[in-house]
Design an enzyme around this catalytic site. Structure first.
Site, short mmCIF file in Angstrom:
data_model
loop_
_atom_site.label_atom_id
_atom_site.label_comp_id
_atom_site.label_asym_id
_atom_site.label_seq_id
_atom_site.Cartn_x
_atom_site.Cartn_y
_atom_site.Cartn_z
N LYS A 58 5.36 -1.90 30.72
CA LYS A 58 4.40 -0.79 30.20
C LYS A 58 3.84 0.27 30.41
O LYS A 58 3.31 1.62 30.37
CB LYS A 58 3.61 -1.59 28.88
CG LYS A 58 4.35 -2.16 27.58
CD LYS A 58 4.75 -1.29 26.57
CE LYS A 58 4.59 -2.12 25.42
NZ LYS A 58 5.39 -3.41 25.35
N SER A 83 -3.76 -2.66 21.65
CA SER A 83 -4.49 -3.23 22.27
C SER A 83 -3.44 -4.47 23.23
O SER A 83 -4.13 -5.26 23.96
CB SER A 83 -5.50 -4.13 21.15
OG SER A 83 -4.59 -4.84 20.44
C1 LIG Z 1 6.14 -4.18 24.18
C2 LIG Z 1 7.01 -5.42 24.96
C3 LIG Z 1 7.97 -5.38 24.60
C4 LIG Z 1 8.63 -5.02 23.82
O1 LIG Z 1 8.31 -3.32 23.89
P1 LIG Z 1 9.40 -2.12 23.03
O2 LIG Z 1 9.87 -1.17 23.36
O3 LIG Z 1 8.39 -2.54 22.10
O4 LIG Z 1 10.64 -2.75 22.57
C5 LIG Z 1 8.90 -7.26 25.37
N1 LIG Z 1 7.58 -7.83 25.82
C6 LIG Z 1 6.48 -7.22 26.37
C7 LIG Z 1 5.76 -8.52 27.09
C8 LIG Z 1 5.85 -6.70 25.85
O5 LIG Z 1 4.60 -5.83 25.85
#
Ligand SMILES: *Cc1c(COP(=O)(O)O)cnc(C)c1O
Length: 330
Positions: A58, A83
């Site tokens: 992210k 969060s």
């Molecule tokens: C956010 C997240 C996902 C999913 O990502 P999206 O963009 O919402 O499909 C998968 N694994 C982890 C560890 C995440 O933090």
């Protein structure tokens, strides 16, 4: 593939994002998985997004989104309601980039999560008892303080940032012919599809979601965005609804993903244990879901050079130890 010409995010956006986030988000390694190689009789690599500074991919999208703002917008700051790993990434950036960040949470948010986000550097605002109330509060604060709301997945700069993973994979494993990617809101998958399909149109892209609460999977099946529950799951980054006014991720995933396969919590737990024992990795449930898929799939569905994204590590290490202990007893 029945893909359209333009989804609002392009390979060029992803390439620019890769330059923009350099030095903040890490270029993560790929690790060959000996166990999966033996089992599937194919080359298998794990793309280790758990090694990002905040333990998940992210940081890529969040960094690209914040650095795409004007200096004036950056001075006013950014706000979100997540969060989880998206909120953690924004909170971390607050300190790294000296940009004020607010994370809105509900009154039922665990104290540990609140403390964690605060310790990274963000201001936490607690409001309401459900996500809708907390989201409404975030929009109100955004207006009052002139802050920019940064969505967790359905946003151009966020998708472009997540897509930088594909650029790295294609450079690290030039022969790659199959990608295995987690799908929740679809930001990660959308970015990877935009970049990988533009460079290698025939690459196989397989999504993995939770058995329950798989919003994009259910919506593709229904041909329109449908609402899903957010059940408690060991893969807590995966289940949950997506807003009806989705602009990007639903269409991109619908048109560019070859197949989405769902995995159960039991399969995810086994994958977390395997990751720990055989790969020496600490992965959260969502992060290990791609390994769960590779353990379940008929190998004929895969190409010869498979890269699976390990998306995050946001789990209490003691939880892994607990899972390993109980897996020895069964
Ligand atoms: C956010 C997240 C996902 C999913 O990502 P999206 O963009 O919402 O499909 C998968 N694994 C982890 C560890 C995440 O933090």
């Amino acid at each position: 593939m029945k893909a359209k010409e333009n989804y609002g995010v392009t390979l060029d956006d992803v390439r620019q994002a890769h330059q923009r986030i350099d030095g903040i988000a890490s270029k993560t390694p790929v690790k060959p998985s000996f166990r999966l190689q033996q089992k599937l009789k194919r080359n298998v690599w794990l793309k280790l997004e758990n090694m990002q500074p905040t333990g998940a991919f992210k940081i890529r999208g969040a960094t690209n989104a914040v650095l795409s703002l004007t200096p004036e917008q950056q001075r006013c700051g950014v706000i979100t309601t997540s969060s989880g790993n998206h909120g953690r990434a924004l909170a971390y950036l607050a300190k790294q980039l000296n940009v004020p960040a607010v994370v809105c949470m509900t009154e039922i948010a665990p104290k540990a999560k609140v403390a964690n986000i605060e310790s990274l550097g963000a201001e936490v605002v607690i409001h309401g008892t459900d996500q809708d109330q907390s989201a409404a509060k975030a929009l109100e604060i955004a207006k009052q303080r002139g802050m920019t709301f940064i969505p967790a997945f359905d946003s151009k700069p966020v998708i472009a940032g997540q897509g930088t993973i594909a650029l790295e994979i294609l450079a690290q494993v030039p022969d790659v012919d199959t990608l295995v990617v987690q799908v929740s809101g679809g930001g990660l998958m959308s970015g990877i599809c935009i970049a990988a399909r533009a460079i290698k149109p025939d690459i196989k892209i397989i999504g993995v979601s939770s058995e329950h609460g798989a919003a994009i999977y259910e919506s593709i099946k229904a041909g329109k965005i449908v609402t899903v529950d957010e059940p408690v799951s060991i893969a807590d980054a995966l289940p949950g609804p997506i807003p009806k006014d989705n602009q990007y991720t639903f269409a991109i995933c619908r048109d560019m993903v070859d197949e989405i396969i769902t995995v159960s919590d039991e399969q995810v737990v086994e994958a977390m244990v395997n990751a720990f024992l055989h790969e020496r990795l600490i992965l959260e449930g969502g992060g290990a879901a791609s390994i769960a898929l590779l353990d379940a799939i008929c190998p004929d569905k895969l190409g010869q050079h498979v890269v699976a994204v390990c998306s995050g590590d946001n789990v209490d290490p003691m939880k892994i130890i607990e899972l390993v202990e109980s897996s020895k007893r069964t």
